[in-house]
Design a protein around this motif. Structure first.
Motif, mmCIF file in Angstrom:
data_model
loop_
_atom_site.group_PDB
_atom_site.id
_atom_site.type_symbol
_atom_site.label_atom_id
_atom_site.label_comp_id
_atom_site.label_asym_id
_atom_site.label_seq_id
_atom_site.Cartn_x
_atom_site.Cartn_y
_atom_site.Cartn_z
ATOM 1 N N SER A 316 -28.415 2.957 10.066
ATOM 2 C CA SER A 316 -28.231 4.355 9.644
ATOM 3 C C SER A 316 -28.963 5.682 10.381
ATOM 4 O O SER A 316 -30.191 5.305 10.803
ATOM 5 N N GLN A 317 -28.297 6.634 10.715
ATOM 6 C CA GLN A 317 -28.896 7.729 11.136
ATOM 7 C C GLN A 317 -29.704 8.455 10.335
ATOM 8 O O GLN A 317 -30.539 9.528 10.752
ATOM 9 N N SER A 318 -29.934 8.070 9.123
ATOM 10 C CA SER A 318 -30.659 8.829 8.084
ATOM 11 C C SER A 318 -32.084 8.607 8.277
ATOM 12 O O SER A 318 -33.187 9.017 7.797
ATOM 13 N N CYS A 319 -32.423 7.444 9.452
ATOM 14 C CA CYS A 319 -33.847 7.156 9.580
ATOM 15 C C CYS A 319 -34.505 8.525 10.239
ATOM 16 O O CYS A 319 -35.708 8.622 10.013
ATOM 17 N N TRP A 320 -33.748 9.292 10.636
ATOM 18 C CA TRP A 320 -34.250 10.613 11.291
ATOM 19 C C TRP A 320 -34.944 11.442 10.102
ATOM 20 O O TRP A 320 -35.801 12.325 10.529
ATOM 21 N N ALA A 321 -34.354 11.303 8.953
ATOM 22 C CA ALA A 321 -34.885 12.413 7.744
ATOM 23 C C ALA A 321 -36.327 12.129 7.493
ATOM 24 O O ALA A 321 -37.064 12.714 6.831
ATOM 25 N N TRP A 322 -36.687 10.715 7.825
ATOM 26 C CA TRP A 322 -38.254 10.370 7.582
ATOM 27 C C TRP A 322 -38.607 9.311 8.547
ATOM 28 O O TRP A 322 -37.934 8.403 8.871
ATOM 29 N N ASP A 323 -39.835 9.405 9.191
ATOM 30 C CA ASP A 323 -40.226 8.495 10.199
ATOM 31 C C ASP A 323 -40.639 7.196 9.292
ATOM 32 O O ASP A 323 -41.801 6.716 9.078
ATOM 33 N N VAL A 324 -39.565 6.349 8.959
ATOM 34 C CA VAL A 324 -39.684 5.139 8.448
ATOM 35 C C VAL A 324 -40.404 3.994 9.459
ATOM 36 O O VAL A 324 -41.309 3.067 8.695
ATOM 37 N N VAL A 325 -40.108 4.283 10.578
ATOM 38 C CA VAL A 325 -40.989 3.153 11.415
ATOM 39 C C VAL A 325 -42.463 3.468 11.519
ATOM 40 O O VAL A 325 -43.260 2.869 11.230
ATOM 41 N N GLY A 326 -42.739 4.783 11.300
ATOM 42 C CA GLY A 326 -44.357 5.091 11.323
ATOM 43 C C GLY A 326 -45.015 4.833 10.088
ATOM 44 O O GLY A 326 -46.183 4.238 9.851
ATOM 45 N N HIS A 327 -43.928 4.708 8.834
ATOM 46 C CA HIS A 327 -44.537 4.265 7.796
ATOM 47 C C HIS A 327 -44.994 2.778 7.608
ATOM 48 O O HIS A 327 -46.056 2.374 6.962
ATOM 49 N N ILE A 328 -44.393 2.093 8.485
ATOM 50 C CA ILE A 328 -44.567 0.647 8.591
ATOM 51 C C ILE A 328 -46.245 0.502 9.248
ATOM 52 O O ILE A 328 -46.660 -0.131 8.663
ATOM 53 N N PHE A 329 -46.380 1.308 10.105
ATOM 54 C CA PHE A 329 -47.582 1.161 10.767
ATOM 55 C C PHE A 329 -48.781 2.048 10.051
ATOM 56 O O PHE A 329 -49.746 1.382 9.959
ATOM 57 N N ILE A 330 -48.213 2.694 9.265
ATOM 58 C CA ILE A 330 -49.328 3.668 8.258
ATOM 59 C C ILE A 330 -49.771 2.410 7.032
ATOM 60 O O ILE A 330 -50.824 2.234 6.883
ATOM 61 N N GLU A 331 -48.772 1.766 6.724
ATOM 62 C CA GLU A 331 -49.118 0.920 5.663
ATOM 63 C C GLU A 331 -49.918 -0.380 6.203
ATOM 64 O O GLU A 331 -50.958 -1.061 5.419
ATOM 65 N N PHE A 332 -49.638 -0.641 7.395
ATOM 66 C CA PHE A 332 -50.412 -1.680 7.969
ATOM 67 C C PHE A 332 -52.112 -1.256 8.325
ATOM 68 O O PHE A 332 -52.864 -2.002 8.000
ATOM 69 N N SER A 333 -52.000 -0.063 8.685
ATOM 70 C CA SER A 333 -53.453 0.444 8.888
ATOM 71 C C SER A 333 -54.088 0.471 7.542
ATOM 72 O O SER A 333 -55.244 0.289 7.332
ATOM 73 N N ARG A 334 -53.373 0.766 6.598
ATOM 74 C CA ARG A 334 -53.988 1.218 5.214
ATOM 75 C C ARG A 334 -54.787 -0.116 4.697
ATOM 76 O O ARG A 334 -55.748 -0.250 4.216
ATOM 77 N N THR A 335 -53.794 -1.161 4.869
ATOM 78 C CA THR A 335 -54.382 -2.507 4.195
ATOM 79 C C THR A 335 -55.440 -3.125 5.327
ATOM 80 O O THR A 335 -56.547 -3.711 4.771
ATOM 81 N N SER A 336 -55.204 -2.830 6.488
ATOM 82 C CA SER A 336 -56.407 -3.296 7.377
ATOM 83 C C SER A 336 -57.688 -2.415 7.411
ATOM 84 O O SER A 336 -58.681 -3.052 7.508
ATOM 85 N N GLY A 337 -57.605 -1.294 6.959
ATOM 86 C CA GLY A 337 -58.603 -0.282 6.938
ATOM 87 C C GLY A 337 -59.734 -0.620 5.742
ATOM 88 O O GLY A 337 -61.005 -0.654 6.022
ATOM 89 N N ARG A 338 -59.066 -1.126 4.701
ATOM 90 C CA ARG A 338 -59.988 -1.667 3.638
ATOM 91 C C ARG A 338 -60.675 -2.873 4.231
ATOM 92 O O ARG A 338 -61.908 -3.325 3.715
#
Length: 506
Positions: A316-338
């Motif tokens: 879906s082109q709706s991916c452009w409305a929200w950086d969903v790929v970036g959120h994958i890395f943010i979530e990974f970083s959050r759990t790794s950060g702890r």
């Protein structure tokens, strides 16, 4: 024994249909008594196996059943008659969808509704309040199938809507609710076929009932039942997209943790739908999910990631409305950060480990061949190669980037300009691509690096070598395959040759 005898008759009907059906009809019409259970079982199986061939016998079969309904109590005969009503009603609906395949003259909707409605009215008036679980389940299937026929004619639709609410109420009455969901799904399929709008109150009742089944922590449905529940929402969303999305959005903003997880699961199913009505609503769906991406609950955040997986796999082109790929890395970083913050005394929770594994799995399973994926991912993914907090994602990240590079080369695309929002940081004036190459070189050359990570880094460098300075690109094209074979244990390389390769990387 009865089942075996019934199966033999059904098999015989394959070549002697009219003979078998005539015998069954003669037993069904016997005056003054309810026919043997075997006759009823066989009639139900005949309609299931030979639906279109049974159509000329619908009127006489239902008329004969009407004469004996008042003499039926609970138990096996009730179950058998309900089976006949269910299978013959479904056979009529099959005929409505395949009239061109029938050799006999076409019939309209009205004669079938006239034959079914009196039986339907009797069952509704006398059998809906039965007490035994098996009786309830049998009546449930019969009522839903007859509703599917009556919905084709406008004058009977009001009665069908009333019984649909009764059907939803059965979630509170029966122990095995999977049959309720199966019947609901069948009715919704028929509704989609006749293109009859669902009343707003009924649509809300359906959404509420299905969502409650998925979010009830005291009685969680199994995987097969969950799939049918999700299909019910998808069928409704094709007919009432706005009402369905608004309801699920309300569960995200004001529901419990289990309610949010269930709503996200249903939104994930809708994100993967190819129905035009739902495609138009995808931007609204994506915006509805955005506020819960930082939910404190690990279960909710996992559901967000699963939603992202479905969204990305839908192309879906709706991916452009929200950086969903970036959120994958943010979530990974959050759990790794702890884990990093805890230092020597850090310990990993099972939830954090599962979330990181899910992040890696989603990135590793991205299908870059989907339309629009190259534009979405390149060069965005390059910004995640350098920062240390994403180093654990290097292996799936390298695989994904390699696939993108190879796809771009096959398509003969020129390297696109990096977008402003894709640049995370620039080190000493270097572009993200240059930082990427430097970091990959460090990882590949580091003596204590993970073998798998070093291999992934080298493979990515090999894929990118054509974009590197020509003086290095030619050398890397020769040295990297040799270093890969060394890391994989396929060849032995002299110390001087190995150090020379490392120097070029450094």
């Amino acid at each position: 024994m009865k089942t075996a005898a019934s199966d033999v008759l059904v098999a015989l009907a394959r070549s002697h249909f009219h003979f078998v059906m005539s015998e069954l009809q003669s037993h069904l019409k016997a005056m003054g008594k309810v026919p043997d259970e075997t006759v009823l079982l066989t009639l139900g199986k005949m309609a299931r196996s030979y639906a279109l061939r049974c159509i000329p016998f619908v009127g006489m079969t239902l008329l004969a059943l009407r004469t004996m309904l008042s003499r039926v109590g609970s138990g096996q005969i009730l179950h058998a008659i309900c089976s006949v009503l269910e299978q013959w009603s479904k056979g009529v609906n099959t005929y409505f969808c395949n009239r061109d395949q029938c050799p006999f003259p076409r019939k309209g909707v009205a004669p079938f509704c006239e034959a079914i409605y009196p039986v339907f009215r009797y069952v509704v008036a006398n059998w809906l309040d039965c007490k035994e679980e098996e009786d309830k389940q049998a009546v449930l299937g019969a009522v839903a199938a007859m509703m599917g026929v009556l919905l084709h004619e406008e004058q009977h639709q009001e009665h069908a809507w009333e019984q649909l609410l009764w059907l939803l109420h059965q979630y509170q009455e029966v122990r095995d609710t999977s049959q309720v969901t199966k019947s609901l799904g069948y009715v919704l399929e028929m509704l989609e076929g006749v293109q009859t709008p669902i009343p707003q109150g009924t649509a809300l009742a359906i959404s509420t009932a299905v969502h409650h089944q998925l979010s009830d922590v005291t009685k969680e449905p199994g995987p097969a039942h969950k799939a049918v529940l999700s299909r019910c929402i998808m069928l409704q969303a094709r007919m009432c997209p706005e009402e369905t999305v608004v309801f699920l959005h309300s569960q995200l903003s004001g529901g419990s943790k289990a309610s949010r997880v269930a709503a996200l699961g249903l939104l994930a199913a809708l994100a993967h739908s190819d129905a035009p009505a739902m495609r138009e609503k995808l931007p609204q769906v994506v915006e509805a999910v955005r506020p819960v991406c930082n939910d404190p609950s690990a279960q909710v955040r996992r559901a967000v990631l699963e939603f992202i997986r479905e969204l990305l796999s839908s192309g879906s082109q709706s991916c452009w409305a929200w950086d969903v790929v970036g959120h994958i890395f943010i979530e990974f970083s959050r759990t790794s950060g702890r884990l990093v913050a805890g230092g020597l005394f850090a310990w990993e929770t099972q939830e954090d480990g599962a979330l990181r594994a899910l992040c890696m799995d989603i990135l590793g399973s991205l299908d870059v061949s989907l339309r629009g994926m190259t534009k979405l991912l390149w060069p965005r993914l390059l910004q995640y190669v350098v920062p240390a907090q994403y180093s654990g994602m290097l292996i799936p990240l390298s695989h994904c980037l390699r696939a993108l590079v190879e796809r771009r080369e096959r398509a003969g695309c020129k390297e696109e300009e990096e977008e402003p929002d894709a640049v995370g940081s620039q080190e000493q004036g270097r572009s993200p691509s240059e930082c990427c190459w430097v970091w990959l070189g460090v990882v590949a050359a580091a003596p204590y690096a993970s073998g798998e990570r070093a291999v992934a880094a080298l493979q990515l460098l090999q894929a990118l070598h054509s974009t590197i300075h020509k003086a290095l690109g030619a050398a890397w094209a020769t040295e990297i395959p040799l270093l890969l074979q060394y890391l994989e244990g396929k060849v032995r390389v002299g110390r001087e040759r190995l150090e020379g390769g490392r120097e070029r990387l450094e």
